[in-house]
Design an enzyme around this catalytic site. Structure first.
Site, PDB file in Angstrom:
ATOM      1  N   TYR A 141       0.811  -1.221   0.000  1.00  0.00           N
ATOM      2  CA  TYR A 141       0.000   0.000   0.000  1.00  0.00           C
ATOM      3  C   TYR A 141       0.844   1.271   0.000  1.00  0.00           C
ATOM      4  O   TYR A 141       0.401   2.311  -0.479  1.00  0.00           O
ATOM      5  CB  TYR A 141      -0.908   0.030   1.237  1.00  0.00           C
ATOM      6  CG  TYR A 141      -2.219  -0.697   1.089  1.00  0.00           C
ATOM      7  CD1 TYR A 141      -2.267  -2.011   0.664  1.00  0.00           C
ATOM      8  CD2 TYR A 141      -3.414  -0.061   1.387  1.00  0.00           C
ATOM      9  CE1 TYR A 141      -3.474  -2.690   0.553  1.00  0.00           C
ATOM     10  CE2 TYR A 141      -4.624  -0.722   1.288  1.00  0.00           C
ATOM     11  CZ  TYR A 141      -4.649  -2.032   0.870  1.00  0.00           C
ATOM     12  OH  TYR A 141      -5.842  -2.691   0.759  1.00  0.00           O
ATOM     13  N   LYS A 191       3.418 -15.197   1.240  1.00  0.00           N
ATOM     14  CA  LYS A 191       3.619 -15.928  -0.017  1.00  0.00           C
ATOM     15  C   LYS A 191       5.115 -16.223  -0.125  1.00  0.00           C
ATOM     16  O   LYS A 191       5.791 -15.793  -1.062  1.00  0.00           O
ATOM     17  CB  LYS A 191       3.133 -15.098  -1.224  1.00  0.00           C
ATOM     18  CG  LYS A 191       1.670 -15.187  -1.516  1.00  0.00           C
ATOM     19  CD  LYS A 191       1.173 -16.569  -1.944  1.00  0.00           C
ATOM     20  CE  LYS A 191       1.478 -16.870  -3.390  1.00  0.00           C
ATOM     21  NZ  LYS A 191       0.860 -18.175  -3.804  1.00  0.00           N
ATOM     22  N   ASP A 224      -2.919 -17.825  -0.391  1.00  0.00           N
ATOM     23  CA  ASP A 224      -4.004 -18.445  -1.170  1.00  0.00           C
ATOM     24  C   ASP A 224      -4.620 -19.602  -0.398  1.00  0.00           C
ATOM     25  O   ASP A 224      -5.837 -19.773  -0.355  1.00  0.00           O
ATOM     26  CB  ASP A 224      -3.513 -18.871  -2.563  1.00  0.00           C
ATOM     27  CG  ASP A 224      -2.204 -19.646  -2.539  1.00  0.00           C
ATOM     28  OD1 ASP A 224      -1.584 -19.762  -1.466  1.00  0.00           O
ATOM     29  OD2 ASP A 224      -1.810 -20.145  -3.614  1.00  0.00           O
ATOM     30  N   ASP A 248      -6.074  -7.290   4.102  1.00  0.00           N
ATOM     31  CA  ASP A 248      -7.247  -6.640   3.500  1.00  0.00           C
ATOM     32  C   ASP A 248      -8.163  -7.702   2.896  1.00  0.00           C
ATOM     33  O   ASP A 248      -9.370  -7.727   3.154  1.00  0.00           O
ATOM     34  CB  ASP A 248      -6.781  -5.658   2.419  1.00  0.00           C
ATOM     35  CG  ASP A 248      -7.946  -4.984   1.713  1.00  0.00           C
ATOM     36  OD1 ASP A 248      -8.866  -4.528   2.417  1.00  0.00           O
ATOM     37  OD2 ASP A 248      -7.943  -4.924   0.476  1.00  0.00           O
ATOM     38  N   ASP A 252     -11.964  -9.422   4.560  1.00  0.00           N
ATOM     39  CA  ASP A 252     -13.285  -9.393   3.905  1.00  0.00           C
ATOM     40  C   ASP A 252     -13.897 -10.794   3.870  1.00  0.00           C
ATOM     41  O   ASP A 252     -15.100 -10.965   4.101  1.00  0.00           O
ATOM     42  CB  ASP A 252     -13.180  -8.860   2.464  1.00  0.00           C
ATOM     43  CG  ASP A 252     -13.470  -7.359   2.380  1.00  0.00           C
ATOM     44  OD1 ASP A 252     -13.268  -6.676   3.400  1.00  0.00           O
ATOM     45  OD2 ASP A 252     -13.898  -6.893   1.310  1.00  0.00           O
TER      46      ASP A 252
HETATM   47  C1  IPM Z   1     -10.275  -1.566   4.206  1.00  0.00           C
HETATM   48  C2  IPM Z   1     -10.596  -0.934   2.878  1.00  0.00           C
HETATM   49  C3  IPM Z   1      -9.486   0.050   2.521  1.00  0.00           C
HETATM   50  C4  IPM Z   1      -8.211  -0.749   2.392  1.00  0.00           C
HETATM   51  C5  IPM Z   1      -9.752   0.899   1.287  1.00  0.00           C
HETATM   52  C6  IPM Z   1     -11.065   1.633   1.360  1.00  0.00           C
HETATM   53  C7  IPM Z   1      -8.636   1.855   1.002  1.00  0.00           C
HETATM   54  O1  IPM Z   1     -10.788  -1.915   1.920  1.00  0.00           O
HETATM   55  O2  IPM Z   1     -10.153  -0.828   5.203  1.00  0.00           O
HETATM   56  O3  IPM Z   1     -10.171  -2.785   4.266  1.00  0.00           O
HETATM   57  O4  IPM Z   1      -7.929  -1.321   1.329  1.00  0.00           O
HETATM   58  O5  IPM Z   1      -7.468  -0.820   3.371  1.00  0.00           O
HETATM   59 MG    MG Z   2     -10.763  -3.906   2.674  1.00  0.00          MG
END
Ligand code: IPM
Ligand code: MG
Length: 359
Positions: A141, A191, A224, A248, A252
């Site tokens: 990032y 990885k 993965d 990240d 999710d």
């Molecule tokens: C998160 C989001 C952010 C990230 C975005 C909105 C920049 O997806 O907080 O997980 O990728 O960190």
């Molecule tokens: Mg995210």
């Protein structure tokens, strides 16, 4: 001295869910005589529209003075074509970097009453309780050099994934320490079969483990495979330690397993436990302003702020219990309901308050 809370609702449902959390904040300040001062400022696309910047200077100044920041969510497709430094996401990324909020804690836990809302079978998902510890201020990032070069053919884009030993050690320490209050198990994700930076990550985590945390169980898993294992058997995990990008993605997946990404809070902390607290979900422009968003992740984030940055663990546990009770009583927002009877966003705070009153 009074503790400072900065509230940044942002865009889309960020505004609605923050308003629910604020109602609860006002209530607990009153009920438990808390000495807090609050300030609300615009960020993201909303700030861009008003001031031409997603993160105006006074936001950064106030953020640096705050003990805790409550952050709603930012972004919407209508701002996607803006120049890089004007995009709503820059608010989030700038705050993380400028405040050195390197430790991102993303708990993924299931309320068993909501097992049917998960895409996984009940037997697989029941009792889920994972903590993802994501490195938040380094890696792909923020690595330099980065850019898009159109002066050559073919044009190309590039980023750098870089971690030094200090960055790895400080986040790994947070993961090991967090596991001590849980099941003493850390799975570090990388990885290492492809990337040198991952090989170094694995080596550094292993050295720290041998030196200071040998009574914790440490395993390593390729990213993965970790994604696959989260879906096959999520209960094998306790704490997952991951770099910025892998964390990240995995967070999710983990959040969605619990039935709705609308349920889960997160904390981003610096080394002195000052922090920013935000729901794991985004600004969801498709459901904004319909009064149907689930504010529980934001309310849970308020609870994490009370616990980690504001020294009010007891009040935090009251909010957590009120959320649990709300679910037990059968109240559901639209995302976790059968789609017919559901609680509106604006009705949730009052129910939480009633539950705190009755505890
Ligand atoms: C998160 C989001 C952010 C990230 C975005 C909105 C920049 O997806 O907080 O997980 O990728 O960190
Ligand atoms: Mg995210």
């Amino acid at each position: 001295m009074s503790k400072k809370i900065l509230i940044l609702p942002g865009d889309g449902i960020g505004q609605e869910v923050t308003s629910s959390a604020l109602q609860i904040l006002e209530f607990i300040v009153d009920k438990f005589n808390l000495d807090f001062s609050t300030k609300i400022l615009d960020v993201g696309g909303t700030a861009y529209e008003k001031f031409g910047s997603p993160i105006p200077e006074d936001v950064l100044v106030s953020a640096k003075e705050a003990d805790a920041i409550l952050f709603g969510a930012v972004g919407a497709p209508k701002w996607d074509s803006l120049e890089w430094d004007k995009r709503p996401e820059q608010a989030l990324l700038t705050l993380r970097k400028e405040l050195d909020l390197f430790a991102n804690l993303r708990p993924a836990f299931l309320f068993n009453e909501l097992a049917d809302a998960s895409s996984l079978k009940k037997g697989v998902i029941e009792d889920l309780d994972i903590l993802i510890v994501r490195e938040l201020t380094g890696g792909l990032y923020f690595g330099e050099p980065r850019g898009i070069d159109k002066s050559v053919t073919p044009a190309f884009g590039f980023n750098t994934m870089r971690y030094d030993a200090d960055e790895i050690n400080r986040i790994a320490k947070i993961a090991f320490e967090a596991s001590q209050k849980r099941k003493n198990k850390v799975c570090s994700v990388d990885k290492a079969n492809v990337l040198e930076v991952s090989r170094f990550w694995r080596e550094t985590v292993t050295d720290l483990h041998n030196k200071n945390f040998s009574s914790q169980e440490l395993s390593h898993m390729l990213a993965d495979n970790a994604a696959m294992q989260l879906v096959i058997d999520p209960n094998q995990f306790d704490v997952i330690l991951a770099s910025n990008l892998f964390g990240d993605i995995l967070s999710d997946i983990a959040a969605t397993l619990t039935g709705s990404i609308g349920m889960l809070p997160s904390a981003s902390l610096d080394s002195s436990f000052k922090g920013m607290y935000e729901p794991c979900h985004g600004s969801a422009p498709d459901i904004a302003q319909q009064d149907i968003a689930n504010p529980l992740a934001m309310i849970g984030s308020l609870s994490m702020a009370l616990k980690y940055s504001l020294g009010e663990e007891m009040v935090a546990s009251k909010i957590d219990l009120a959320i649990k009770n709300l679910i037990k009583q059968g109240f559901r927002t639209k995302d976790i309901s059968n789609g017919e009877n559901y609680l509106k966003t604006s009705e949730v705070a009052q129910k939480i308050i009633e539950n705190i009153e009755n505890e």
